[in-house]
Design a protein around this motif. Structure first.
Motif, PDB file in Angstrom:
ATOM      1  N   THR A  21      39.191  36.490  38.759  1.00 38.25           N
ATOM      2  CA  THR A  21      39.102  37.841  38.220  1.00 38.25           C
ATOM      3  C   THR A  21      38.921  37.824  36.707  1.00 38.25           C
ATOM      4  O   THR A  21      38.136  38.596  36.156  1.00 38.25           O
ATOM      5  CB  THR A  21      40.369  38.645  38.576  1.00 38.25           C
ATOM      6  N   VAL A  60      37.782  43.415  41.713  1.00 48.38           N
ATOM      7  CA  VAL A  60      36.907  44.548  41.395  1.00 48.38           C
ATOM      8  C   VAL A  60      37.716  45.841  41.336  1.00 48.38           C
ATOM      9  O   VAL A  60      37.547  46.667  40.422  1.00 48.38           O
ATOM     10  CB  VAL A  60      35.772  44.671  42.433  1.00 48.38           C
ATOM     11  N   VAL A  61      38.600  46.023  42.302  1.00 50.56           N
ATOM     12  CA  VAL A  61      39.450  47.218  42.313  1.00 50.56           C
ATOM     13  C   VAL A  61      40.339  47.238  41.071  1.00 50.56           C
ATOM     14  O   VAL A  61      40.542  48.282  40.441  1.00 50.56           O
ATOM     15  CB  VAL A  61      40.310  47.253  43.597  1.00 50.56           C
ATOM     16  N   TYR A  63      39.715  46.136  38.189  1.00 52.30           N
ATOM     17  CA  TYR A  63      38.926  46.436  36.990  1.00 52.30           C
ATOM     18  C   TYR A  63      38.083  47.703  37.154  1.00 52.30           C
ATOM     19  O   TYR A  63      37.093  47.885  36.453  1.00 52.30           O
ATOM     20  CB  TYR A  63      37.997  45.267  36.669  1.00 52.30           C
ATOM     21  N   ARG A  64      38.486  48.570  38.050  1.00 54.41           N
ATOM     22  CA  ARG A  64      37.646  49.736  38.351  1.00 54.41           C
ATOM     23  C   ARG A  64      37.470  50.655  37.147  1.00 54.41           C
ATOM     24  O   ARG A  64      36.431  51.318  37.013  1.00 54.41           O
ATOM     25  CB  ARG A  64      38.216  50.512  39.541  1.00 54.41           C
ATOM     26  N   ARG A  65      38.460  50.749  36.255  1.00 61.56           N
ATOM     27  CA  ARG A  65      38.316  51.620  35.080  1.00 61.56           C
ATOM     28  C   ARG A  65      37.161  51.167  34.195  1.00 61.56           C
ATOM     29  O   ARG A  65      36.413  51.989  33.655  1.00 61.56           O
ATOM     30  CB  ARG A  65      39.606  51.620  34.254  1.00 61.56           C
ATOM     31  N   LEU A  67      34.510  49.768  35.098  1.00 62.62           N
ATOM     32  CA  LEU A  67      33.222  49.928  35.768  1.00 62.62           C
ATOM     33  C   LEU A  67      32.643  51.337  35.577  1.00 62.62           C
ATOM     34  O   LEU A  67      31.486  51.576  35.929  1.00 62.62           O
ATOM     35  CB  LEU A  67      33.363  49.658  37.269  1.00 62.62           C
ATOM     36  N   ARG A  71      27.135  52.229  36.927  1.00 64.18           N
ATOM     37  CA  ARG A  71      26.539  52.248  38.260  1.00 64.18           C
ATOM     38  C   ARG A  71      25.107  51.715  38.266  1.00 64.18           C
ATOM     39  O   ARG A  71      24.773  50.831  39.061  1.00 64.18           O
ATOM     40  CB  ARG A  71      26.564  53.668  38.822  1.00 64.18           C
ATOM     41  N   ALA A 182      34.315  43.228  34.203  1.00 65.68           N
ATOM     42  CA  ALA A 182      34.256  44.086  35.388  1.00 65.68           C
ATOM     43  C   ALA A 182      32.927  43.920  36.113  1.00 65.68           C
ATOM     44  O   ALA A 182      32.876  43.806  37.347  1.00 65.68           O
ATOM     45  CB  ALA A 182      34.463  45.543  34.983  1.00 65.68           C
ATOM     46  N   VAL A 186      31.974  42.243  40.030  1.00 60.83           N
ATOM     47  CA  VAL A 186      31.152  42.846  41.093  1.00 60.83           C
ATOM     48  C   VAL A 186      30.024  41.901  41.494  1.00 60.83           C
ATOM     49  O   VAL A 186      29.768  41.689  42.690  1.00 60.83           O
ATOM     50  CB  VAL A 186      30.568  44.197  40.639  1.00 60.83           C
TER      51      VAL A 186
END
Length: 253
Positions: A21, A60-61, A63-65, A67, A71, A182, A186
């Motif tokens: 991660t 990934v979850v 570090y979602r902020r 991301l 998109r 992040a 992904v």
């Protein structure tokens, strides 16, 4: 596999999920662990790839902020990772392991150097791109093929894939190191996931081993997100360099 060995595999999964991660190269912990417990090399590589996918999702979850707003970049570069991952997984099934033995250390060493020199190189790349209208959100023109080639490597073996991705993103895409981390998570997830699907369809997966690694790597993914987010850019580069050099030592030993 004894209870003690199973516990050690889970702990290796935790460590691998954490390192993957933040940087990448968690395979350098889980793969040797499996070999030490008598798992055949190809089965170990395949089962390890499958087992680390849930940990990648966890990272990934975590570090979602970071991301948010990425998109279009992730979709564009993700297509490169998917293509590269498919090619790399097929190469693992078709080619002898000696085929990549010579190039892997060179790639990792290059990745470490590029990460350390990233800010200076990035300024030069940005200056050149500015004369042509600036750097697009998804990066300069060579970022997509570079991500695809990194995906080939990741689908084949994957150790230090994150180091290479951070080098590519850090030089060719204008953004912060944390947001690059992040994005890297992904892209690495896509490579590992598509390789895992191929392995499940055509190779022998040790599901006990994969399950133990998955359990540990999920926990590690959350730990890695907590630790990695607190690292300032300079320290994060230093961590990436240390992990890359360690990977070189392990692979050349």
């Amino acid at each position: 596999m004894s209870l003690v060995e199973a516990l050690l595999v889970v702990l290796a999964g935790v460590a691998a999920g954490t390192i993957n991660t933040v940087v990448g190269s968690g395979t350098l912990i889980t793969f040797p662990t499996l070999l030490a417990f008598g798992v055949p090399p190809v089965t170990a590589n395949v089962s390890n790839t499958v087992g680390l996918v849930p940990g990648s999702v966890s990272g990934v979850v975590g570090y979602r902020r970071e991301l948010a707003g990425q998109r279009s970049r992730v979709l564009r570069l993700g297509s490169a990772s998917l293509l590269g991952g498919v090619v790399g997984a097929l190469l693992l099934l078709w080619l002898p392991s000696s085929a990549f033995d010579a190039i892997v250390p060179v790639l990792i060493a290059l990745g470490v150097v590029l990460v350390l020199l990233g800010p200076r190189i990035q300024r030069s790349v940005a200056a050149r791109a500015e004369r042509r209208g600036g750097i697009p959100d998804h990066g300069v023109w060579w970022v997509w093929p570079a991500v695809a080639l990194t995906g080939v490597y990741g689908g084949y073996f994957g150790a230090a894939q994150g180091v290479l991705l951070m080098a590519v993103l850090g030089i060719g895409v204008v953004d912060s190191m944390q947001r690059h981390t992040a994005t890297k998570n992904v892209l690495a997830l896509l490579v590992n996931a598509v390789a895992a699907v191929i392995f499940i369809l055509v190779a022998d997966v040790d599901w006990v081993v994969a399950g133990l690694i998955a359990a540990g790597s999920i926990v590690g993914g959350q730990l890695g997100a907590t630790v990695g987010r607190r690292l300032p850019p300079v320290l994060l580069r230093a961590v990436i360099a240390v992990v890359g050099v360690t990977a070189l030592v392990v692979l050349l030993a």
